[in-house]
Design a protein around this motif. Structure first.
Motif, PDB file in Angstrom:
ATOM      1  N   VAL A 137      25.468  48.612  47.047  1.00  0.00           N
ATOM      2  CA  VAL A 137      24.302  47.823  47.416  1.00  0.00           C
ATOM      3  C   VAL A 137      24.649  46.334  47.376  1.00  0.00           C
ATOM      4  N   LYS A 138      24.396  45.637  48.466  1.00  0.00           N
ATOM      5  CA  LYS A 138      24.645  44.185  48.583  1.00  0.00           C
ATOM      6  C   LYS A 138      26.086  43.825  48.210  1.00  0.00           C
ATOM      7  N   GLY A 139      27.021  44.691  48.545  1.00  0.00           N
ATOM      8  CA  GLY A 139      28.401  44.495  48.100  1.00  0.00           C
ATOM      9  C   GLY A 139      29.265  43.709  49.061  1.00  0.00           C
ATOM     10  N   LYS A 140      29.012  42.415  49.218  1.00  0.00           N
ATOM     11  CA  LYS A 140      29.799  41.549  50.096  1.00  0.00           C
ATOM     12  C   LYS A 140      30.159  40.270  49.349  1.00  0.00           C
ATOM     13  N   TYR A 141      31.384  39.804  49.583  1.00  0.00           N
ATOM     14  CA  TYR A 141      31.791  38.595  48.867  1.00  0.00           C
ATOM     15  C   TYR A 141      32.942  37.910  49.597  1.00  0.00           C
ATOM     16  N   SER A 142      32.918  36.567  49.652  1.00  0.00           N
ATOM     17  CA  SER A 142      33.981  35.754  50.247  1.00  0.00           C
ATOM     18  C   SER A 142      34.581  34.841  49.192  1.00  0.00           C
ATOM     19  N   GLY A 143      35.897  34.801  49.145  1.00  0.00           N
ATOM     20  CA  GLY A 143      36.583  33.934  48.184  1.00  0.00           C
ATOM     21  C   GLY A 143      36.882  32.582  48.800  1.00  0.00           C
ATOM     22  N   VAL A 144      36.092  31.589  48.469  1.00  0.00           N
ATOM     23  CA  VAL A 144      36.308  30.233  48.977  1.00  0.00           C
ATOM     24  C   VAL A 144      36.698  29.335  47.798  1.00  0.00           C
ATOM     25  N   PRO A 145      37.491  28.278  48.014  1.00  0.00           N
ATOM     26  CA  PRO A 145      37.870  27.670  49.292  1.00  0.00           C
ATOM     27  C   PRO A 145      39.078  28.296  49.983  1.00  0.00           C
ATOM     28  N   GLY A 146      39.764  29.243  49.357  1.00  0.00           N
ATOM     29  CA  GLY A 146      40.864  29.916  50.013  1.00  0.00           C
ATOM     30  C   GLY A 146      42.231  29.313  49.733  1.00  0.00           C
ATOM     31  N   VAL A 147      43.193  29.620  50.612  1.00  0.00           N
ATOM     32  CA  VAL A 147      44.590  29.201  50.459  1.00  0.00           C
ATOM     33  C   VAL A 147      45.002  28.379  51.681  1.00  0.00           C
ATOM     34  N   THR A 148      45.599  27.225  51.443  1.00  0.00           N
ATOM     35  CA  THR A 148      46.074  26.368  52.537  1.00  0.00           C
ATOM     36  C   THR A 148      47.541  26.661  52.813  1.00  0.00           C
ATOM     37  N   LEU A 149      47.818  27.098  54.040  1.00  0.00           N
ATOM     38  CA  LEU A 149      49.185  27.400  54.456  1.00  0.00           C
ATOM     39  C   LEU A 149      49.730  26.258  55.309  1.00  0.00           C
ATOM     40  N   SER A 150      50.928  25.786  54.972  1.00  0.00           N
ATOM     41  CA  SER A 150      51.618  24.758  55.758  1.00  0.00           C
ATOM     42  C   SER A 150      52.905  25.360  56.304  1.00  0.00           C
TER      43      SER A 150
END
Length: 360
Positions: free
Chosen positions: A135-148
């Motif tokens: 139930v309501k199982g959504k999630y985003s990991g921010v700010p994330g990873v910067t790739l150069s």
């Protein structure tokens, strides 16, 4: 509506919201916030994540618990664009994700984003999002990873006091944990491994380096200056009192510096690619040479001889040239008139021999 009913409504509203960053029990943790990698290589961006097996004290009652992974760079965290659907990546994208490990209170998992054949345009901020069947199982990991992503492997020259050799250093714009191993090449052939390489001064060879395993991404070649060439402006005779500019150029990497020297003079030379001499006098007559030099060595040009011509000499030469030109024109006119007169005569009594005309 009484206060108890209002509280129940507010609680129902909270339970209906999607999971947000910072909500207890929900998390995405990245191994590193910044990743640097070489173009054409493969990079892994790793993360772990977790979520509770209850939602607001209400058991999820889903067994087994499953999830769908998603990595993205575009879109909002609640409506991201799946990288696997981005044509710019095509089949260069791979998700390597393990199954969940759950107990009575939470589930934990790991997921890796692998990007192959890296390009400079892959330099982005990458974020992980997971969607569970709870139930309501959504999630985003921010700010994330910067790739150069970079292909810049360079050779530099630390200061050296050794008059016979120069230390060269190989380094990349990336600084990964543990560092890179570097290979050195002389005239395209492998020489040795290591960050440093000592080259003999005035060597005629060229050198480059690369990260081990990526010899196709070698640094630009470095080498001592080749034989310099000298040009003069304006070209032609150099008149006393005028000005002239000598220019020197040489193929070299690192770029060459230049020094001008006049033969048989003990004083130090002048620096600069161009050397302008103003108000030229007879004392300035002589051979001028330039030396091109960089950290690896030096090379001298063929000398250019400055010959001074006075303005009176130039005038006399010019007058003499004009005189010869006028005399030639007059001779041609005279011959033309003789030929014309002879033509009239031949019309009256026969055609004369042209050779006879010239002998009269």
């Amino acid at each position: 509506m009484n206060s108890r009913s209002a509280a129940r409504g507010f609680l129902a509203f909270l339970l209906s919201l999607p999971a947000l960053k910072g909500q207890p029990g929900w998390a995405v943790t990245y191994t590193s916030k910044d990743v640097c990698a070489l173009s054409k290589s493969t990079v892994d961006i790793n993360c772990t994540f977790k979520f509770p097996t209850t939602s607001g004290n209400i058991p999820n009652n889903v067994s087994p618990v499953e999830y769908t992974p998603l990595w993205y760079t575009k879109g909002e965290k609640d409506e991201p664009e799946n990288l696997k659907e981005d044509k710019a990546y095509g089949d260069r994208i791979e998700y390597i994700c393990e199954g969940l490990s759950c107990d009575s209170s939470s589930c934990n998992g790991m997921c890796t984003l692998r990007i192959k054949e890296l390009r400079k345009e892959d330099s982005e901020n990458y974020k992980f999002r997971f969607i569970t069947n709870t139930v309501k199982g959504k999630y985003s990991g921010v700010p994330g990873v910067t790739l150069s992503v970079t292909d810049q492997v360079k050779v530099s020259f630390p200061s050296s006091t050794d008059p016979t050799g120069e230390n060269m250093e190989c380094h990349s714009m990336c600084s990964p944990v543990g560092g890179f191993k570097y290979n050195w090449f002389r005239n395209g052939q492998y020489e040795q491994q290591g960050m440093y390489y000592k080259v003999n001064i005035n060597s005629q060879d060229n050198y480059s380096c690369a990260v081990e395993g990526y010899k196709q991404l070698r640094s630009p070649l470095v080498y001592a200056p080749r034989t310099p060439s000298v040009t003069v402006s304006p070209s032609g005779e150099i008149v006393k009192g005028s000005s002239v500019t000598l220019s020197c150029s040489s193929d070299a990497n690192p770029a060459a510096n230049y020094t001008w020297i006049k033969e048989h003079e003990d004083s130090g030379g002048r620096s600069g690619q161009n050397y302008t001499i103003t108000n030229i006098t007879s004392e300035l007559r002589g051979n001028y040479c330039c030396q091109a030099h960089n950290a690896i060595g030096h090379h001298n040009s063929t000398c250019f001889f400055i010959e001074i011509t006075s303005s009176s000499q130039t005038t006399a030469v010019a007058v003499g040239t004009i005189g010869v030109l006028l005399a030639t024109i007059l001779l041609l006119v005279f011959l033309w008139m003789r030929t014309k007169r002879a033509s009239r005569t031949s019309g009256q009594g026969g055609r004369p021999d042209p050779m006879e005309l010239l002998q009269h």
